[in-house]
Design an enzyme around this catalytic site. Structure first.
Site: not given
Length: 478
Positions: A311, A435, A437
């Site tokens: 990440c 994000d 992820h």
């Protein structure tokens, strides 16, 4: 140096959506030289450009609307086919004659306007053409043979002019301006060719469009193709002075060229997904956002299975893409291995780190930005997530002054902060989060609907975990 021009037609106060008209097409530059001394070459090149000017102003000049049956002769009183197209037809109406890719692939080639809406794009592309023959009887061909030595210069000029119109603008008004811009662009191309001539070698002129801030509109600059931005700084300084722009942002580097909304990015990454989001409403609140363009980098892209450990690498890649796409650096976005190798090179990690699946954090992101991009960063330390709510002023100031994406790492998670909505009076705050992820495809609706790019409340952060924020600093360059 008059090497650029504004491309705004519609009044900014006019109602209705804006439509960009873009004319592109090749003009053949052919110049026959009896001698190659510099003065003669310059005169002959200028004469050749005079001929091209005449072509653009002649009745043989034709503009064909792409993906439609519409053909216009702008120098014949805006004569057009089909006959329903008149000089007073609005630019917006041209969309009704255009076909979508789906219609074309299905063979639905309509020759009449049937009330159907055109494609959902704000760009109308036109092709610049020249008629090869004139109506009426053709004269008998005459052949002659003349033998002498000469030097032949030939190239293709990539004409590319755009204007912004509103629904109130007519075809006649728009085409008059487009022809004026085509003529002006020829003047600028002539200047570029004469300025950068080396013997009998010609540098191809390259029109580049830029969208300037503060409602200055679209501007076109003609650069010499093949000459790197590093050698055009003096020209960019003149442009900054001409448009009263600050000297700390590379507005006129090629990487900052305007991206037309109907052209997909070739690398497949989504750009600026946050632009489709609705801003949160806070009492006396203001929104402070990343400035410029970035790419969304996340798990499982680039045939790299980094699910569960990559990440921070992906957040770093998004940050690197910002510096690339604003023209601050020319280096491509680094891969995971290149990031790891940079940390090994500076002595932060041992050699076996390259090719591993080990996490990195904000301090490593700071080090890599400095090593690979020569970009410095500030680090903000937050002892627990609950304290992030008190950082509204610092974060707002960062986006106002630097405008770069922020990498935030805490625990085993990393995210990218793209902006904040913050109320100075109440202290209320929301965070715009990208994000890394996410593991799916490049589906903008899924990414925004599911919150992979979205506004988050303060409870998004682990209230007891510590966080480090990497705030990249923007180089102050033209």
């Amino acid at each position: 140096m008059e090497n650029c021009y504004l491309l705004v037609l519609g009044d900014s106060q006019s109602s209705g959506p804006e439509t960009i008209l873009r004319v592109r097409g090749p003009l053949e530059f052919k110049c026959l030289l009896d001698r190659t001394d510099a003065l003669l070459m310059r005169k002959e090149i200028s004469r050749t450009f005079e001929t091209l000017h005449s072509q653009v102003k002649s009745e043989s000049c034709v503009l064909a609307v792409c993906n439609s049956p519409v053909v216009i002769w702008p120098n014949r009183g805006v004569c057009a086919t089909p006959e329903e197209i008149t000089p007073d037809t609005s630019c917006e109406e041209l969309k009704q004659w255009m076909q979508t890719d789906e219609q074309e692939s299905a063979g639905k080639r309509s020759a009449k306007k049937r009330g159907k809406k055109g494609p959902a794009t704000s760009v109308i592309n036109l092709r610049l053409l020249m008629e090869g023959t004139k109506p009426g009887p053709l004269p008998a061909p005459v052949l002659s043979r003349n033998v002498h030595k000469s030097h032949f210069l030939a190239t293709t000029l990539p004409m590319d002019c755009v204007i912004c119109t509103t629904c109130d603008d007519t075809i006649k008004t728009a085409l008059e301006l487009l022809l004026e811009l085509l003529t002006h662009q020829l003047h600028e191309m002539e200047k570029v060719i004469l300025q950068h001539m080396k013997g009998t070698k010609l540098l191809l002129p390259e029109p580049v469009h830029f969208l300037l801030p503060e409602s200055k509109g679209l501007v076109t600059v003609v650069y010499p193709a093949g000459v790197p931005d590093s050698q055009l700084e003096a020209q960019r300084k003149e442009l900054h002075q001409q448009y009263e722009l600050p000297n700390d942002w590379p507005y006129f580097r090629r990487a900052n060229a305007y991206h037309f909304p109907n052209e997909p990015y070739k690398d497949g990454y989504l750009r600026n997904p946050h632009l489709v989001l609705t801003h949160p409403s806070l009492d006396n609140g203001k929104v402070y956002l990343v400035q410029g363009t970035y790419s969304y980098h996340h798990y499982m892209q680039d045939r790299m299975d980094d699910n569960g450990w990559g990440c921070a690498y992906r957040s770093l890649q998004s940050i690197c893409s910002w510096f690339l796409q604003q023209g601050y650096v020319g280096r491509p976005v680094p891969t995971h291995k290149e990031i790891q190798q940079a940390l090994v090179d500076i002595g932060d990690k041992p050699a076996p780190f390259v090719g591993s699946r080990q996490w990195i954090g904000s301090i490593e992101v700071q080090a890599v930005l400095n090593q690979l991009l020569q970009v410095t960063s500030k680090i903000m330390f937050v002892s627990q997530g609950s304290e992030l709510s008190s950082k509204g002023r610092e974060l707002a100031n960062h986006f106002l002054t630097e405008g770069t994406p922020i990498m935030i790492g805490g625990g085993v998670l990393a995210h990218t902060i793209l902006g904040v909505a913050w109320s100075e009076t109440t202290g209320e705050i929301r965070y715009l989060i990208l994000d890394p992820h996410y593991t799916g495809g490049e589906d903008l609706q899924v990414i925004t609907d599911k919150g992979w790019c979205g506004w988050k409340r303060p409870d998004f952060w682990d209230q007891t975990a510590y966080y480090n924020l990497c705030l990249p600093q923007r180089p102050k360059v033209i």
